[in-house]
Scaffold this active site. Structure first.
Site, PDB file in Angstrom:
ATOM      1  N   LYS A 140       0.831  -1.217   0.000  1.00  0.00           N
ATOM      2  CA  LYS A 140       0.000   0.000   0.000  1.00  0.00           C
ATOM      3  C   LYS A 140       0.862   1.262   0.000  1.00  0.00           C
ATOM      4  CE  LYS A 140      -2.008  -0.980   3.896  1.00  0.00           C
ATOM      5  NZ  LYS A 140      -1.253  -2.216   4.200  1.00  0.00           N
ATOM      6  N   ARG A 195      -9.056   1.538   9.054  1.00  0.00           N
ATOM      7  CA  ARG A 195      -8.653   0.174   9.394  1.00  0.00           C
ATOM      8  C   ARG A 195      -9.713  -0.549  10.213  1.00  0.00           C
ATOM      9  NH1 ARG A 195      -2.784   0.851   8.962  1.00  0.00           N
ATOM     10  NH2 ARG A 195      -1.646  -1.047   9.370  1.00  0.00           N
ATOM     11  N   ARG A 247      11.674  -5.472   4.842  1.00  0.00           N
ATOM     12  CA  ARG A 247      11.354  -4.044   4.656  1.00  0.00           C
ATOM     13  C   ARG A 247      12.343  -3.164   5.407  1.00  0.00           C
ATOM     14  NH1 ARG A 247       5.354  -1.770   5.412  1.00  0.00           N
ATOM     15  NH2 ARG A 247       5.547  -2.586   7.531  1.00  0.00           N
ATOM     16  N   ARG A 297      11.741  -1.306  11.088  1.00  0.00           N
ATOM     17  CA  ARG A 297      10.720  -0.956  12.077  1.00  0.00           C
ATOM     18  C   ARG A 297      10.637  -2.053  13.142  1.00  0.00           C
ATOM     19  NH1 ARG A 297       5.502   0.451   8.435  1.00  0.00           N
ATOM     20  NH2 ARG A 297       4.548  -0.578  10.223  1.00  0.00           N
ATOM     21  N   ARG A 352       0.259  -8.598  13.600  1.00  0.00           N
ATOM     22  CA  ARG A 352      -0.376  -7.572  12.760  1.00  0.00           C
ATOM     23  C   ARG A 352      -1.255  -8.198  11.689  1.00  0.00           C
ATOM     24  NH1 ARG A 352       4.629  -5.048  10.984  1.00  0.00           N
ATOM     25  NH2 ARG A 352       3.398  -3.849   9.521  1.00  0.00           N
TER      26      ARG A 352
END
Ligand code: ADP
Ligand code: ADP
Length: 218
Positions: A15, A90, A129, A162, A173
């Protein structure tokens, strides 16, 4: 009339990557609720202090705090022509609140690209990531590596992993997404706004599909 695009999909679907690309092409701001929270944490604001432990655990920030923060952001002048929303809404309550607030801005949700990617691939993507400290630009050690290791191509700032991209939190998550966010797929399908995209392909191919959808619908 302003144009509002809601990017929907699980964590790691792409996204943020896609929102940044299409925001630039459409000359609209990229509004990422995750980036807004991380900026508040970095700047040690009151909001940042309240939400840090929630982000670290991979849970969702309460709706009221999230809605106020996003309303504040999209009421700024640079969003007069609309925005690409990434990571918000969300929950169904956030989606209802978004509809109500866009009426205030004489707009509505125009289209909801739903980027669908299977779980194993999400885990591969999130574990590699890397995010830039300064502006939240997104890279991947395997799939979209920076030119120079550990340095953002776009602004030269440090790339970091992160805390919530560590394996234990990633699984949580994805669970939270399935429980709290995936009902929005039907919510927007019933509103006639959902367009599903196969996000399991290369970044450029996904972008092409998205741009096709946005130029038709936008
Ligand atoms: P989201 O915002 O949905 O959590 P991101 O845009 O941050 O997802 O992407 C998650 C990770 O996957 C990042 O490391 C990014 O570079 C990488 N990525 C994004 N899109 C693709 C793709 N189509 N193929 C492979 N890797 C991708
Ligand atoms: P992802 O890359 O998984 O899509 P984000 O950067 O969008 O992650 O969000 C990171 C974290 O920020 C979430 O796990 C959650 O704690 C918080 N967050 C972001 N957006 C929202 C939202 N709309 N509602 C509640 N919490 C949010």
């Amino acid at each position: 009339m302003p144009t509002y695009v809601v990017m929907l999909g699980p964590p790691g679907a792409g996204k943020g990557t896609q929102a940044a690309i299409v925001a630039e092409k459409l000359d609209l701001p990229h509004v990422s609720s995750g980036n807004l929270f991380r900026e508040n944490i970095k700047n040690e604001t009151e909001l940042g202090k309240k939400v840090k432990s929630i982000l670290d655990a991979g849970n969702l920030v309460p709706d009221d705090l999230t809605i106020d923060m996003v309303r504040d952001r999209i009421s700024r002048d640079d969003c007069n022509n609309g925005a690409i929303l990434d990571g918000f809404p969300r929950t169904p309550a956030q989606a209802e609140a978004l509809n109500a607030m866009l009426v205030e801005f004489a707009g509505k949700v125009d289209v909801v690209p739903y980027i669908n990617v299977e779980d194993d691939e999400l885990i591969r993507r999130l574990s590699g990531r890397r995010t830039c400290r300064e502006n939240g630009h997104i890279f991947n050690l395997t799939f979209n590596p920076p030119k120079q290791e550990g340095v953002c191509d776009l602004d030269g700032s440090e790339l970091y992993q992160r805390d919530d991209d560590k394996p234990e939190t990633v699984k949580e998550r994805i669970r939270v997404y399935l429980e709290k966010t995936s009902p929005l797929i039907d919510f927007y399908r019933q509103a006639g706004l959902l367009v599903e995209i196969d996000g399991g392909r290369e970044i450029e191919l996904v972008t092409n599909d998205l741009l096709g959808i946005l130029s038709v619908e936008g």
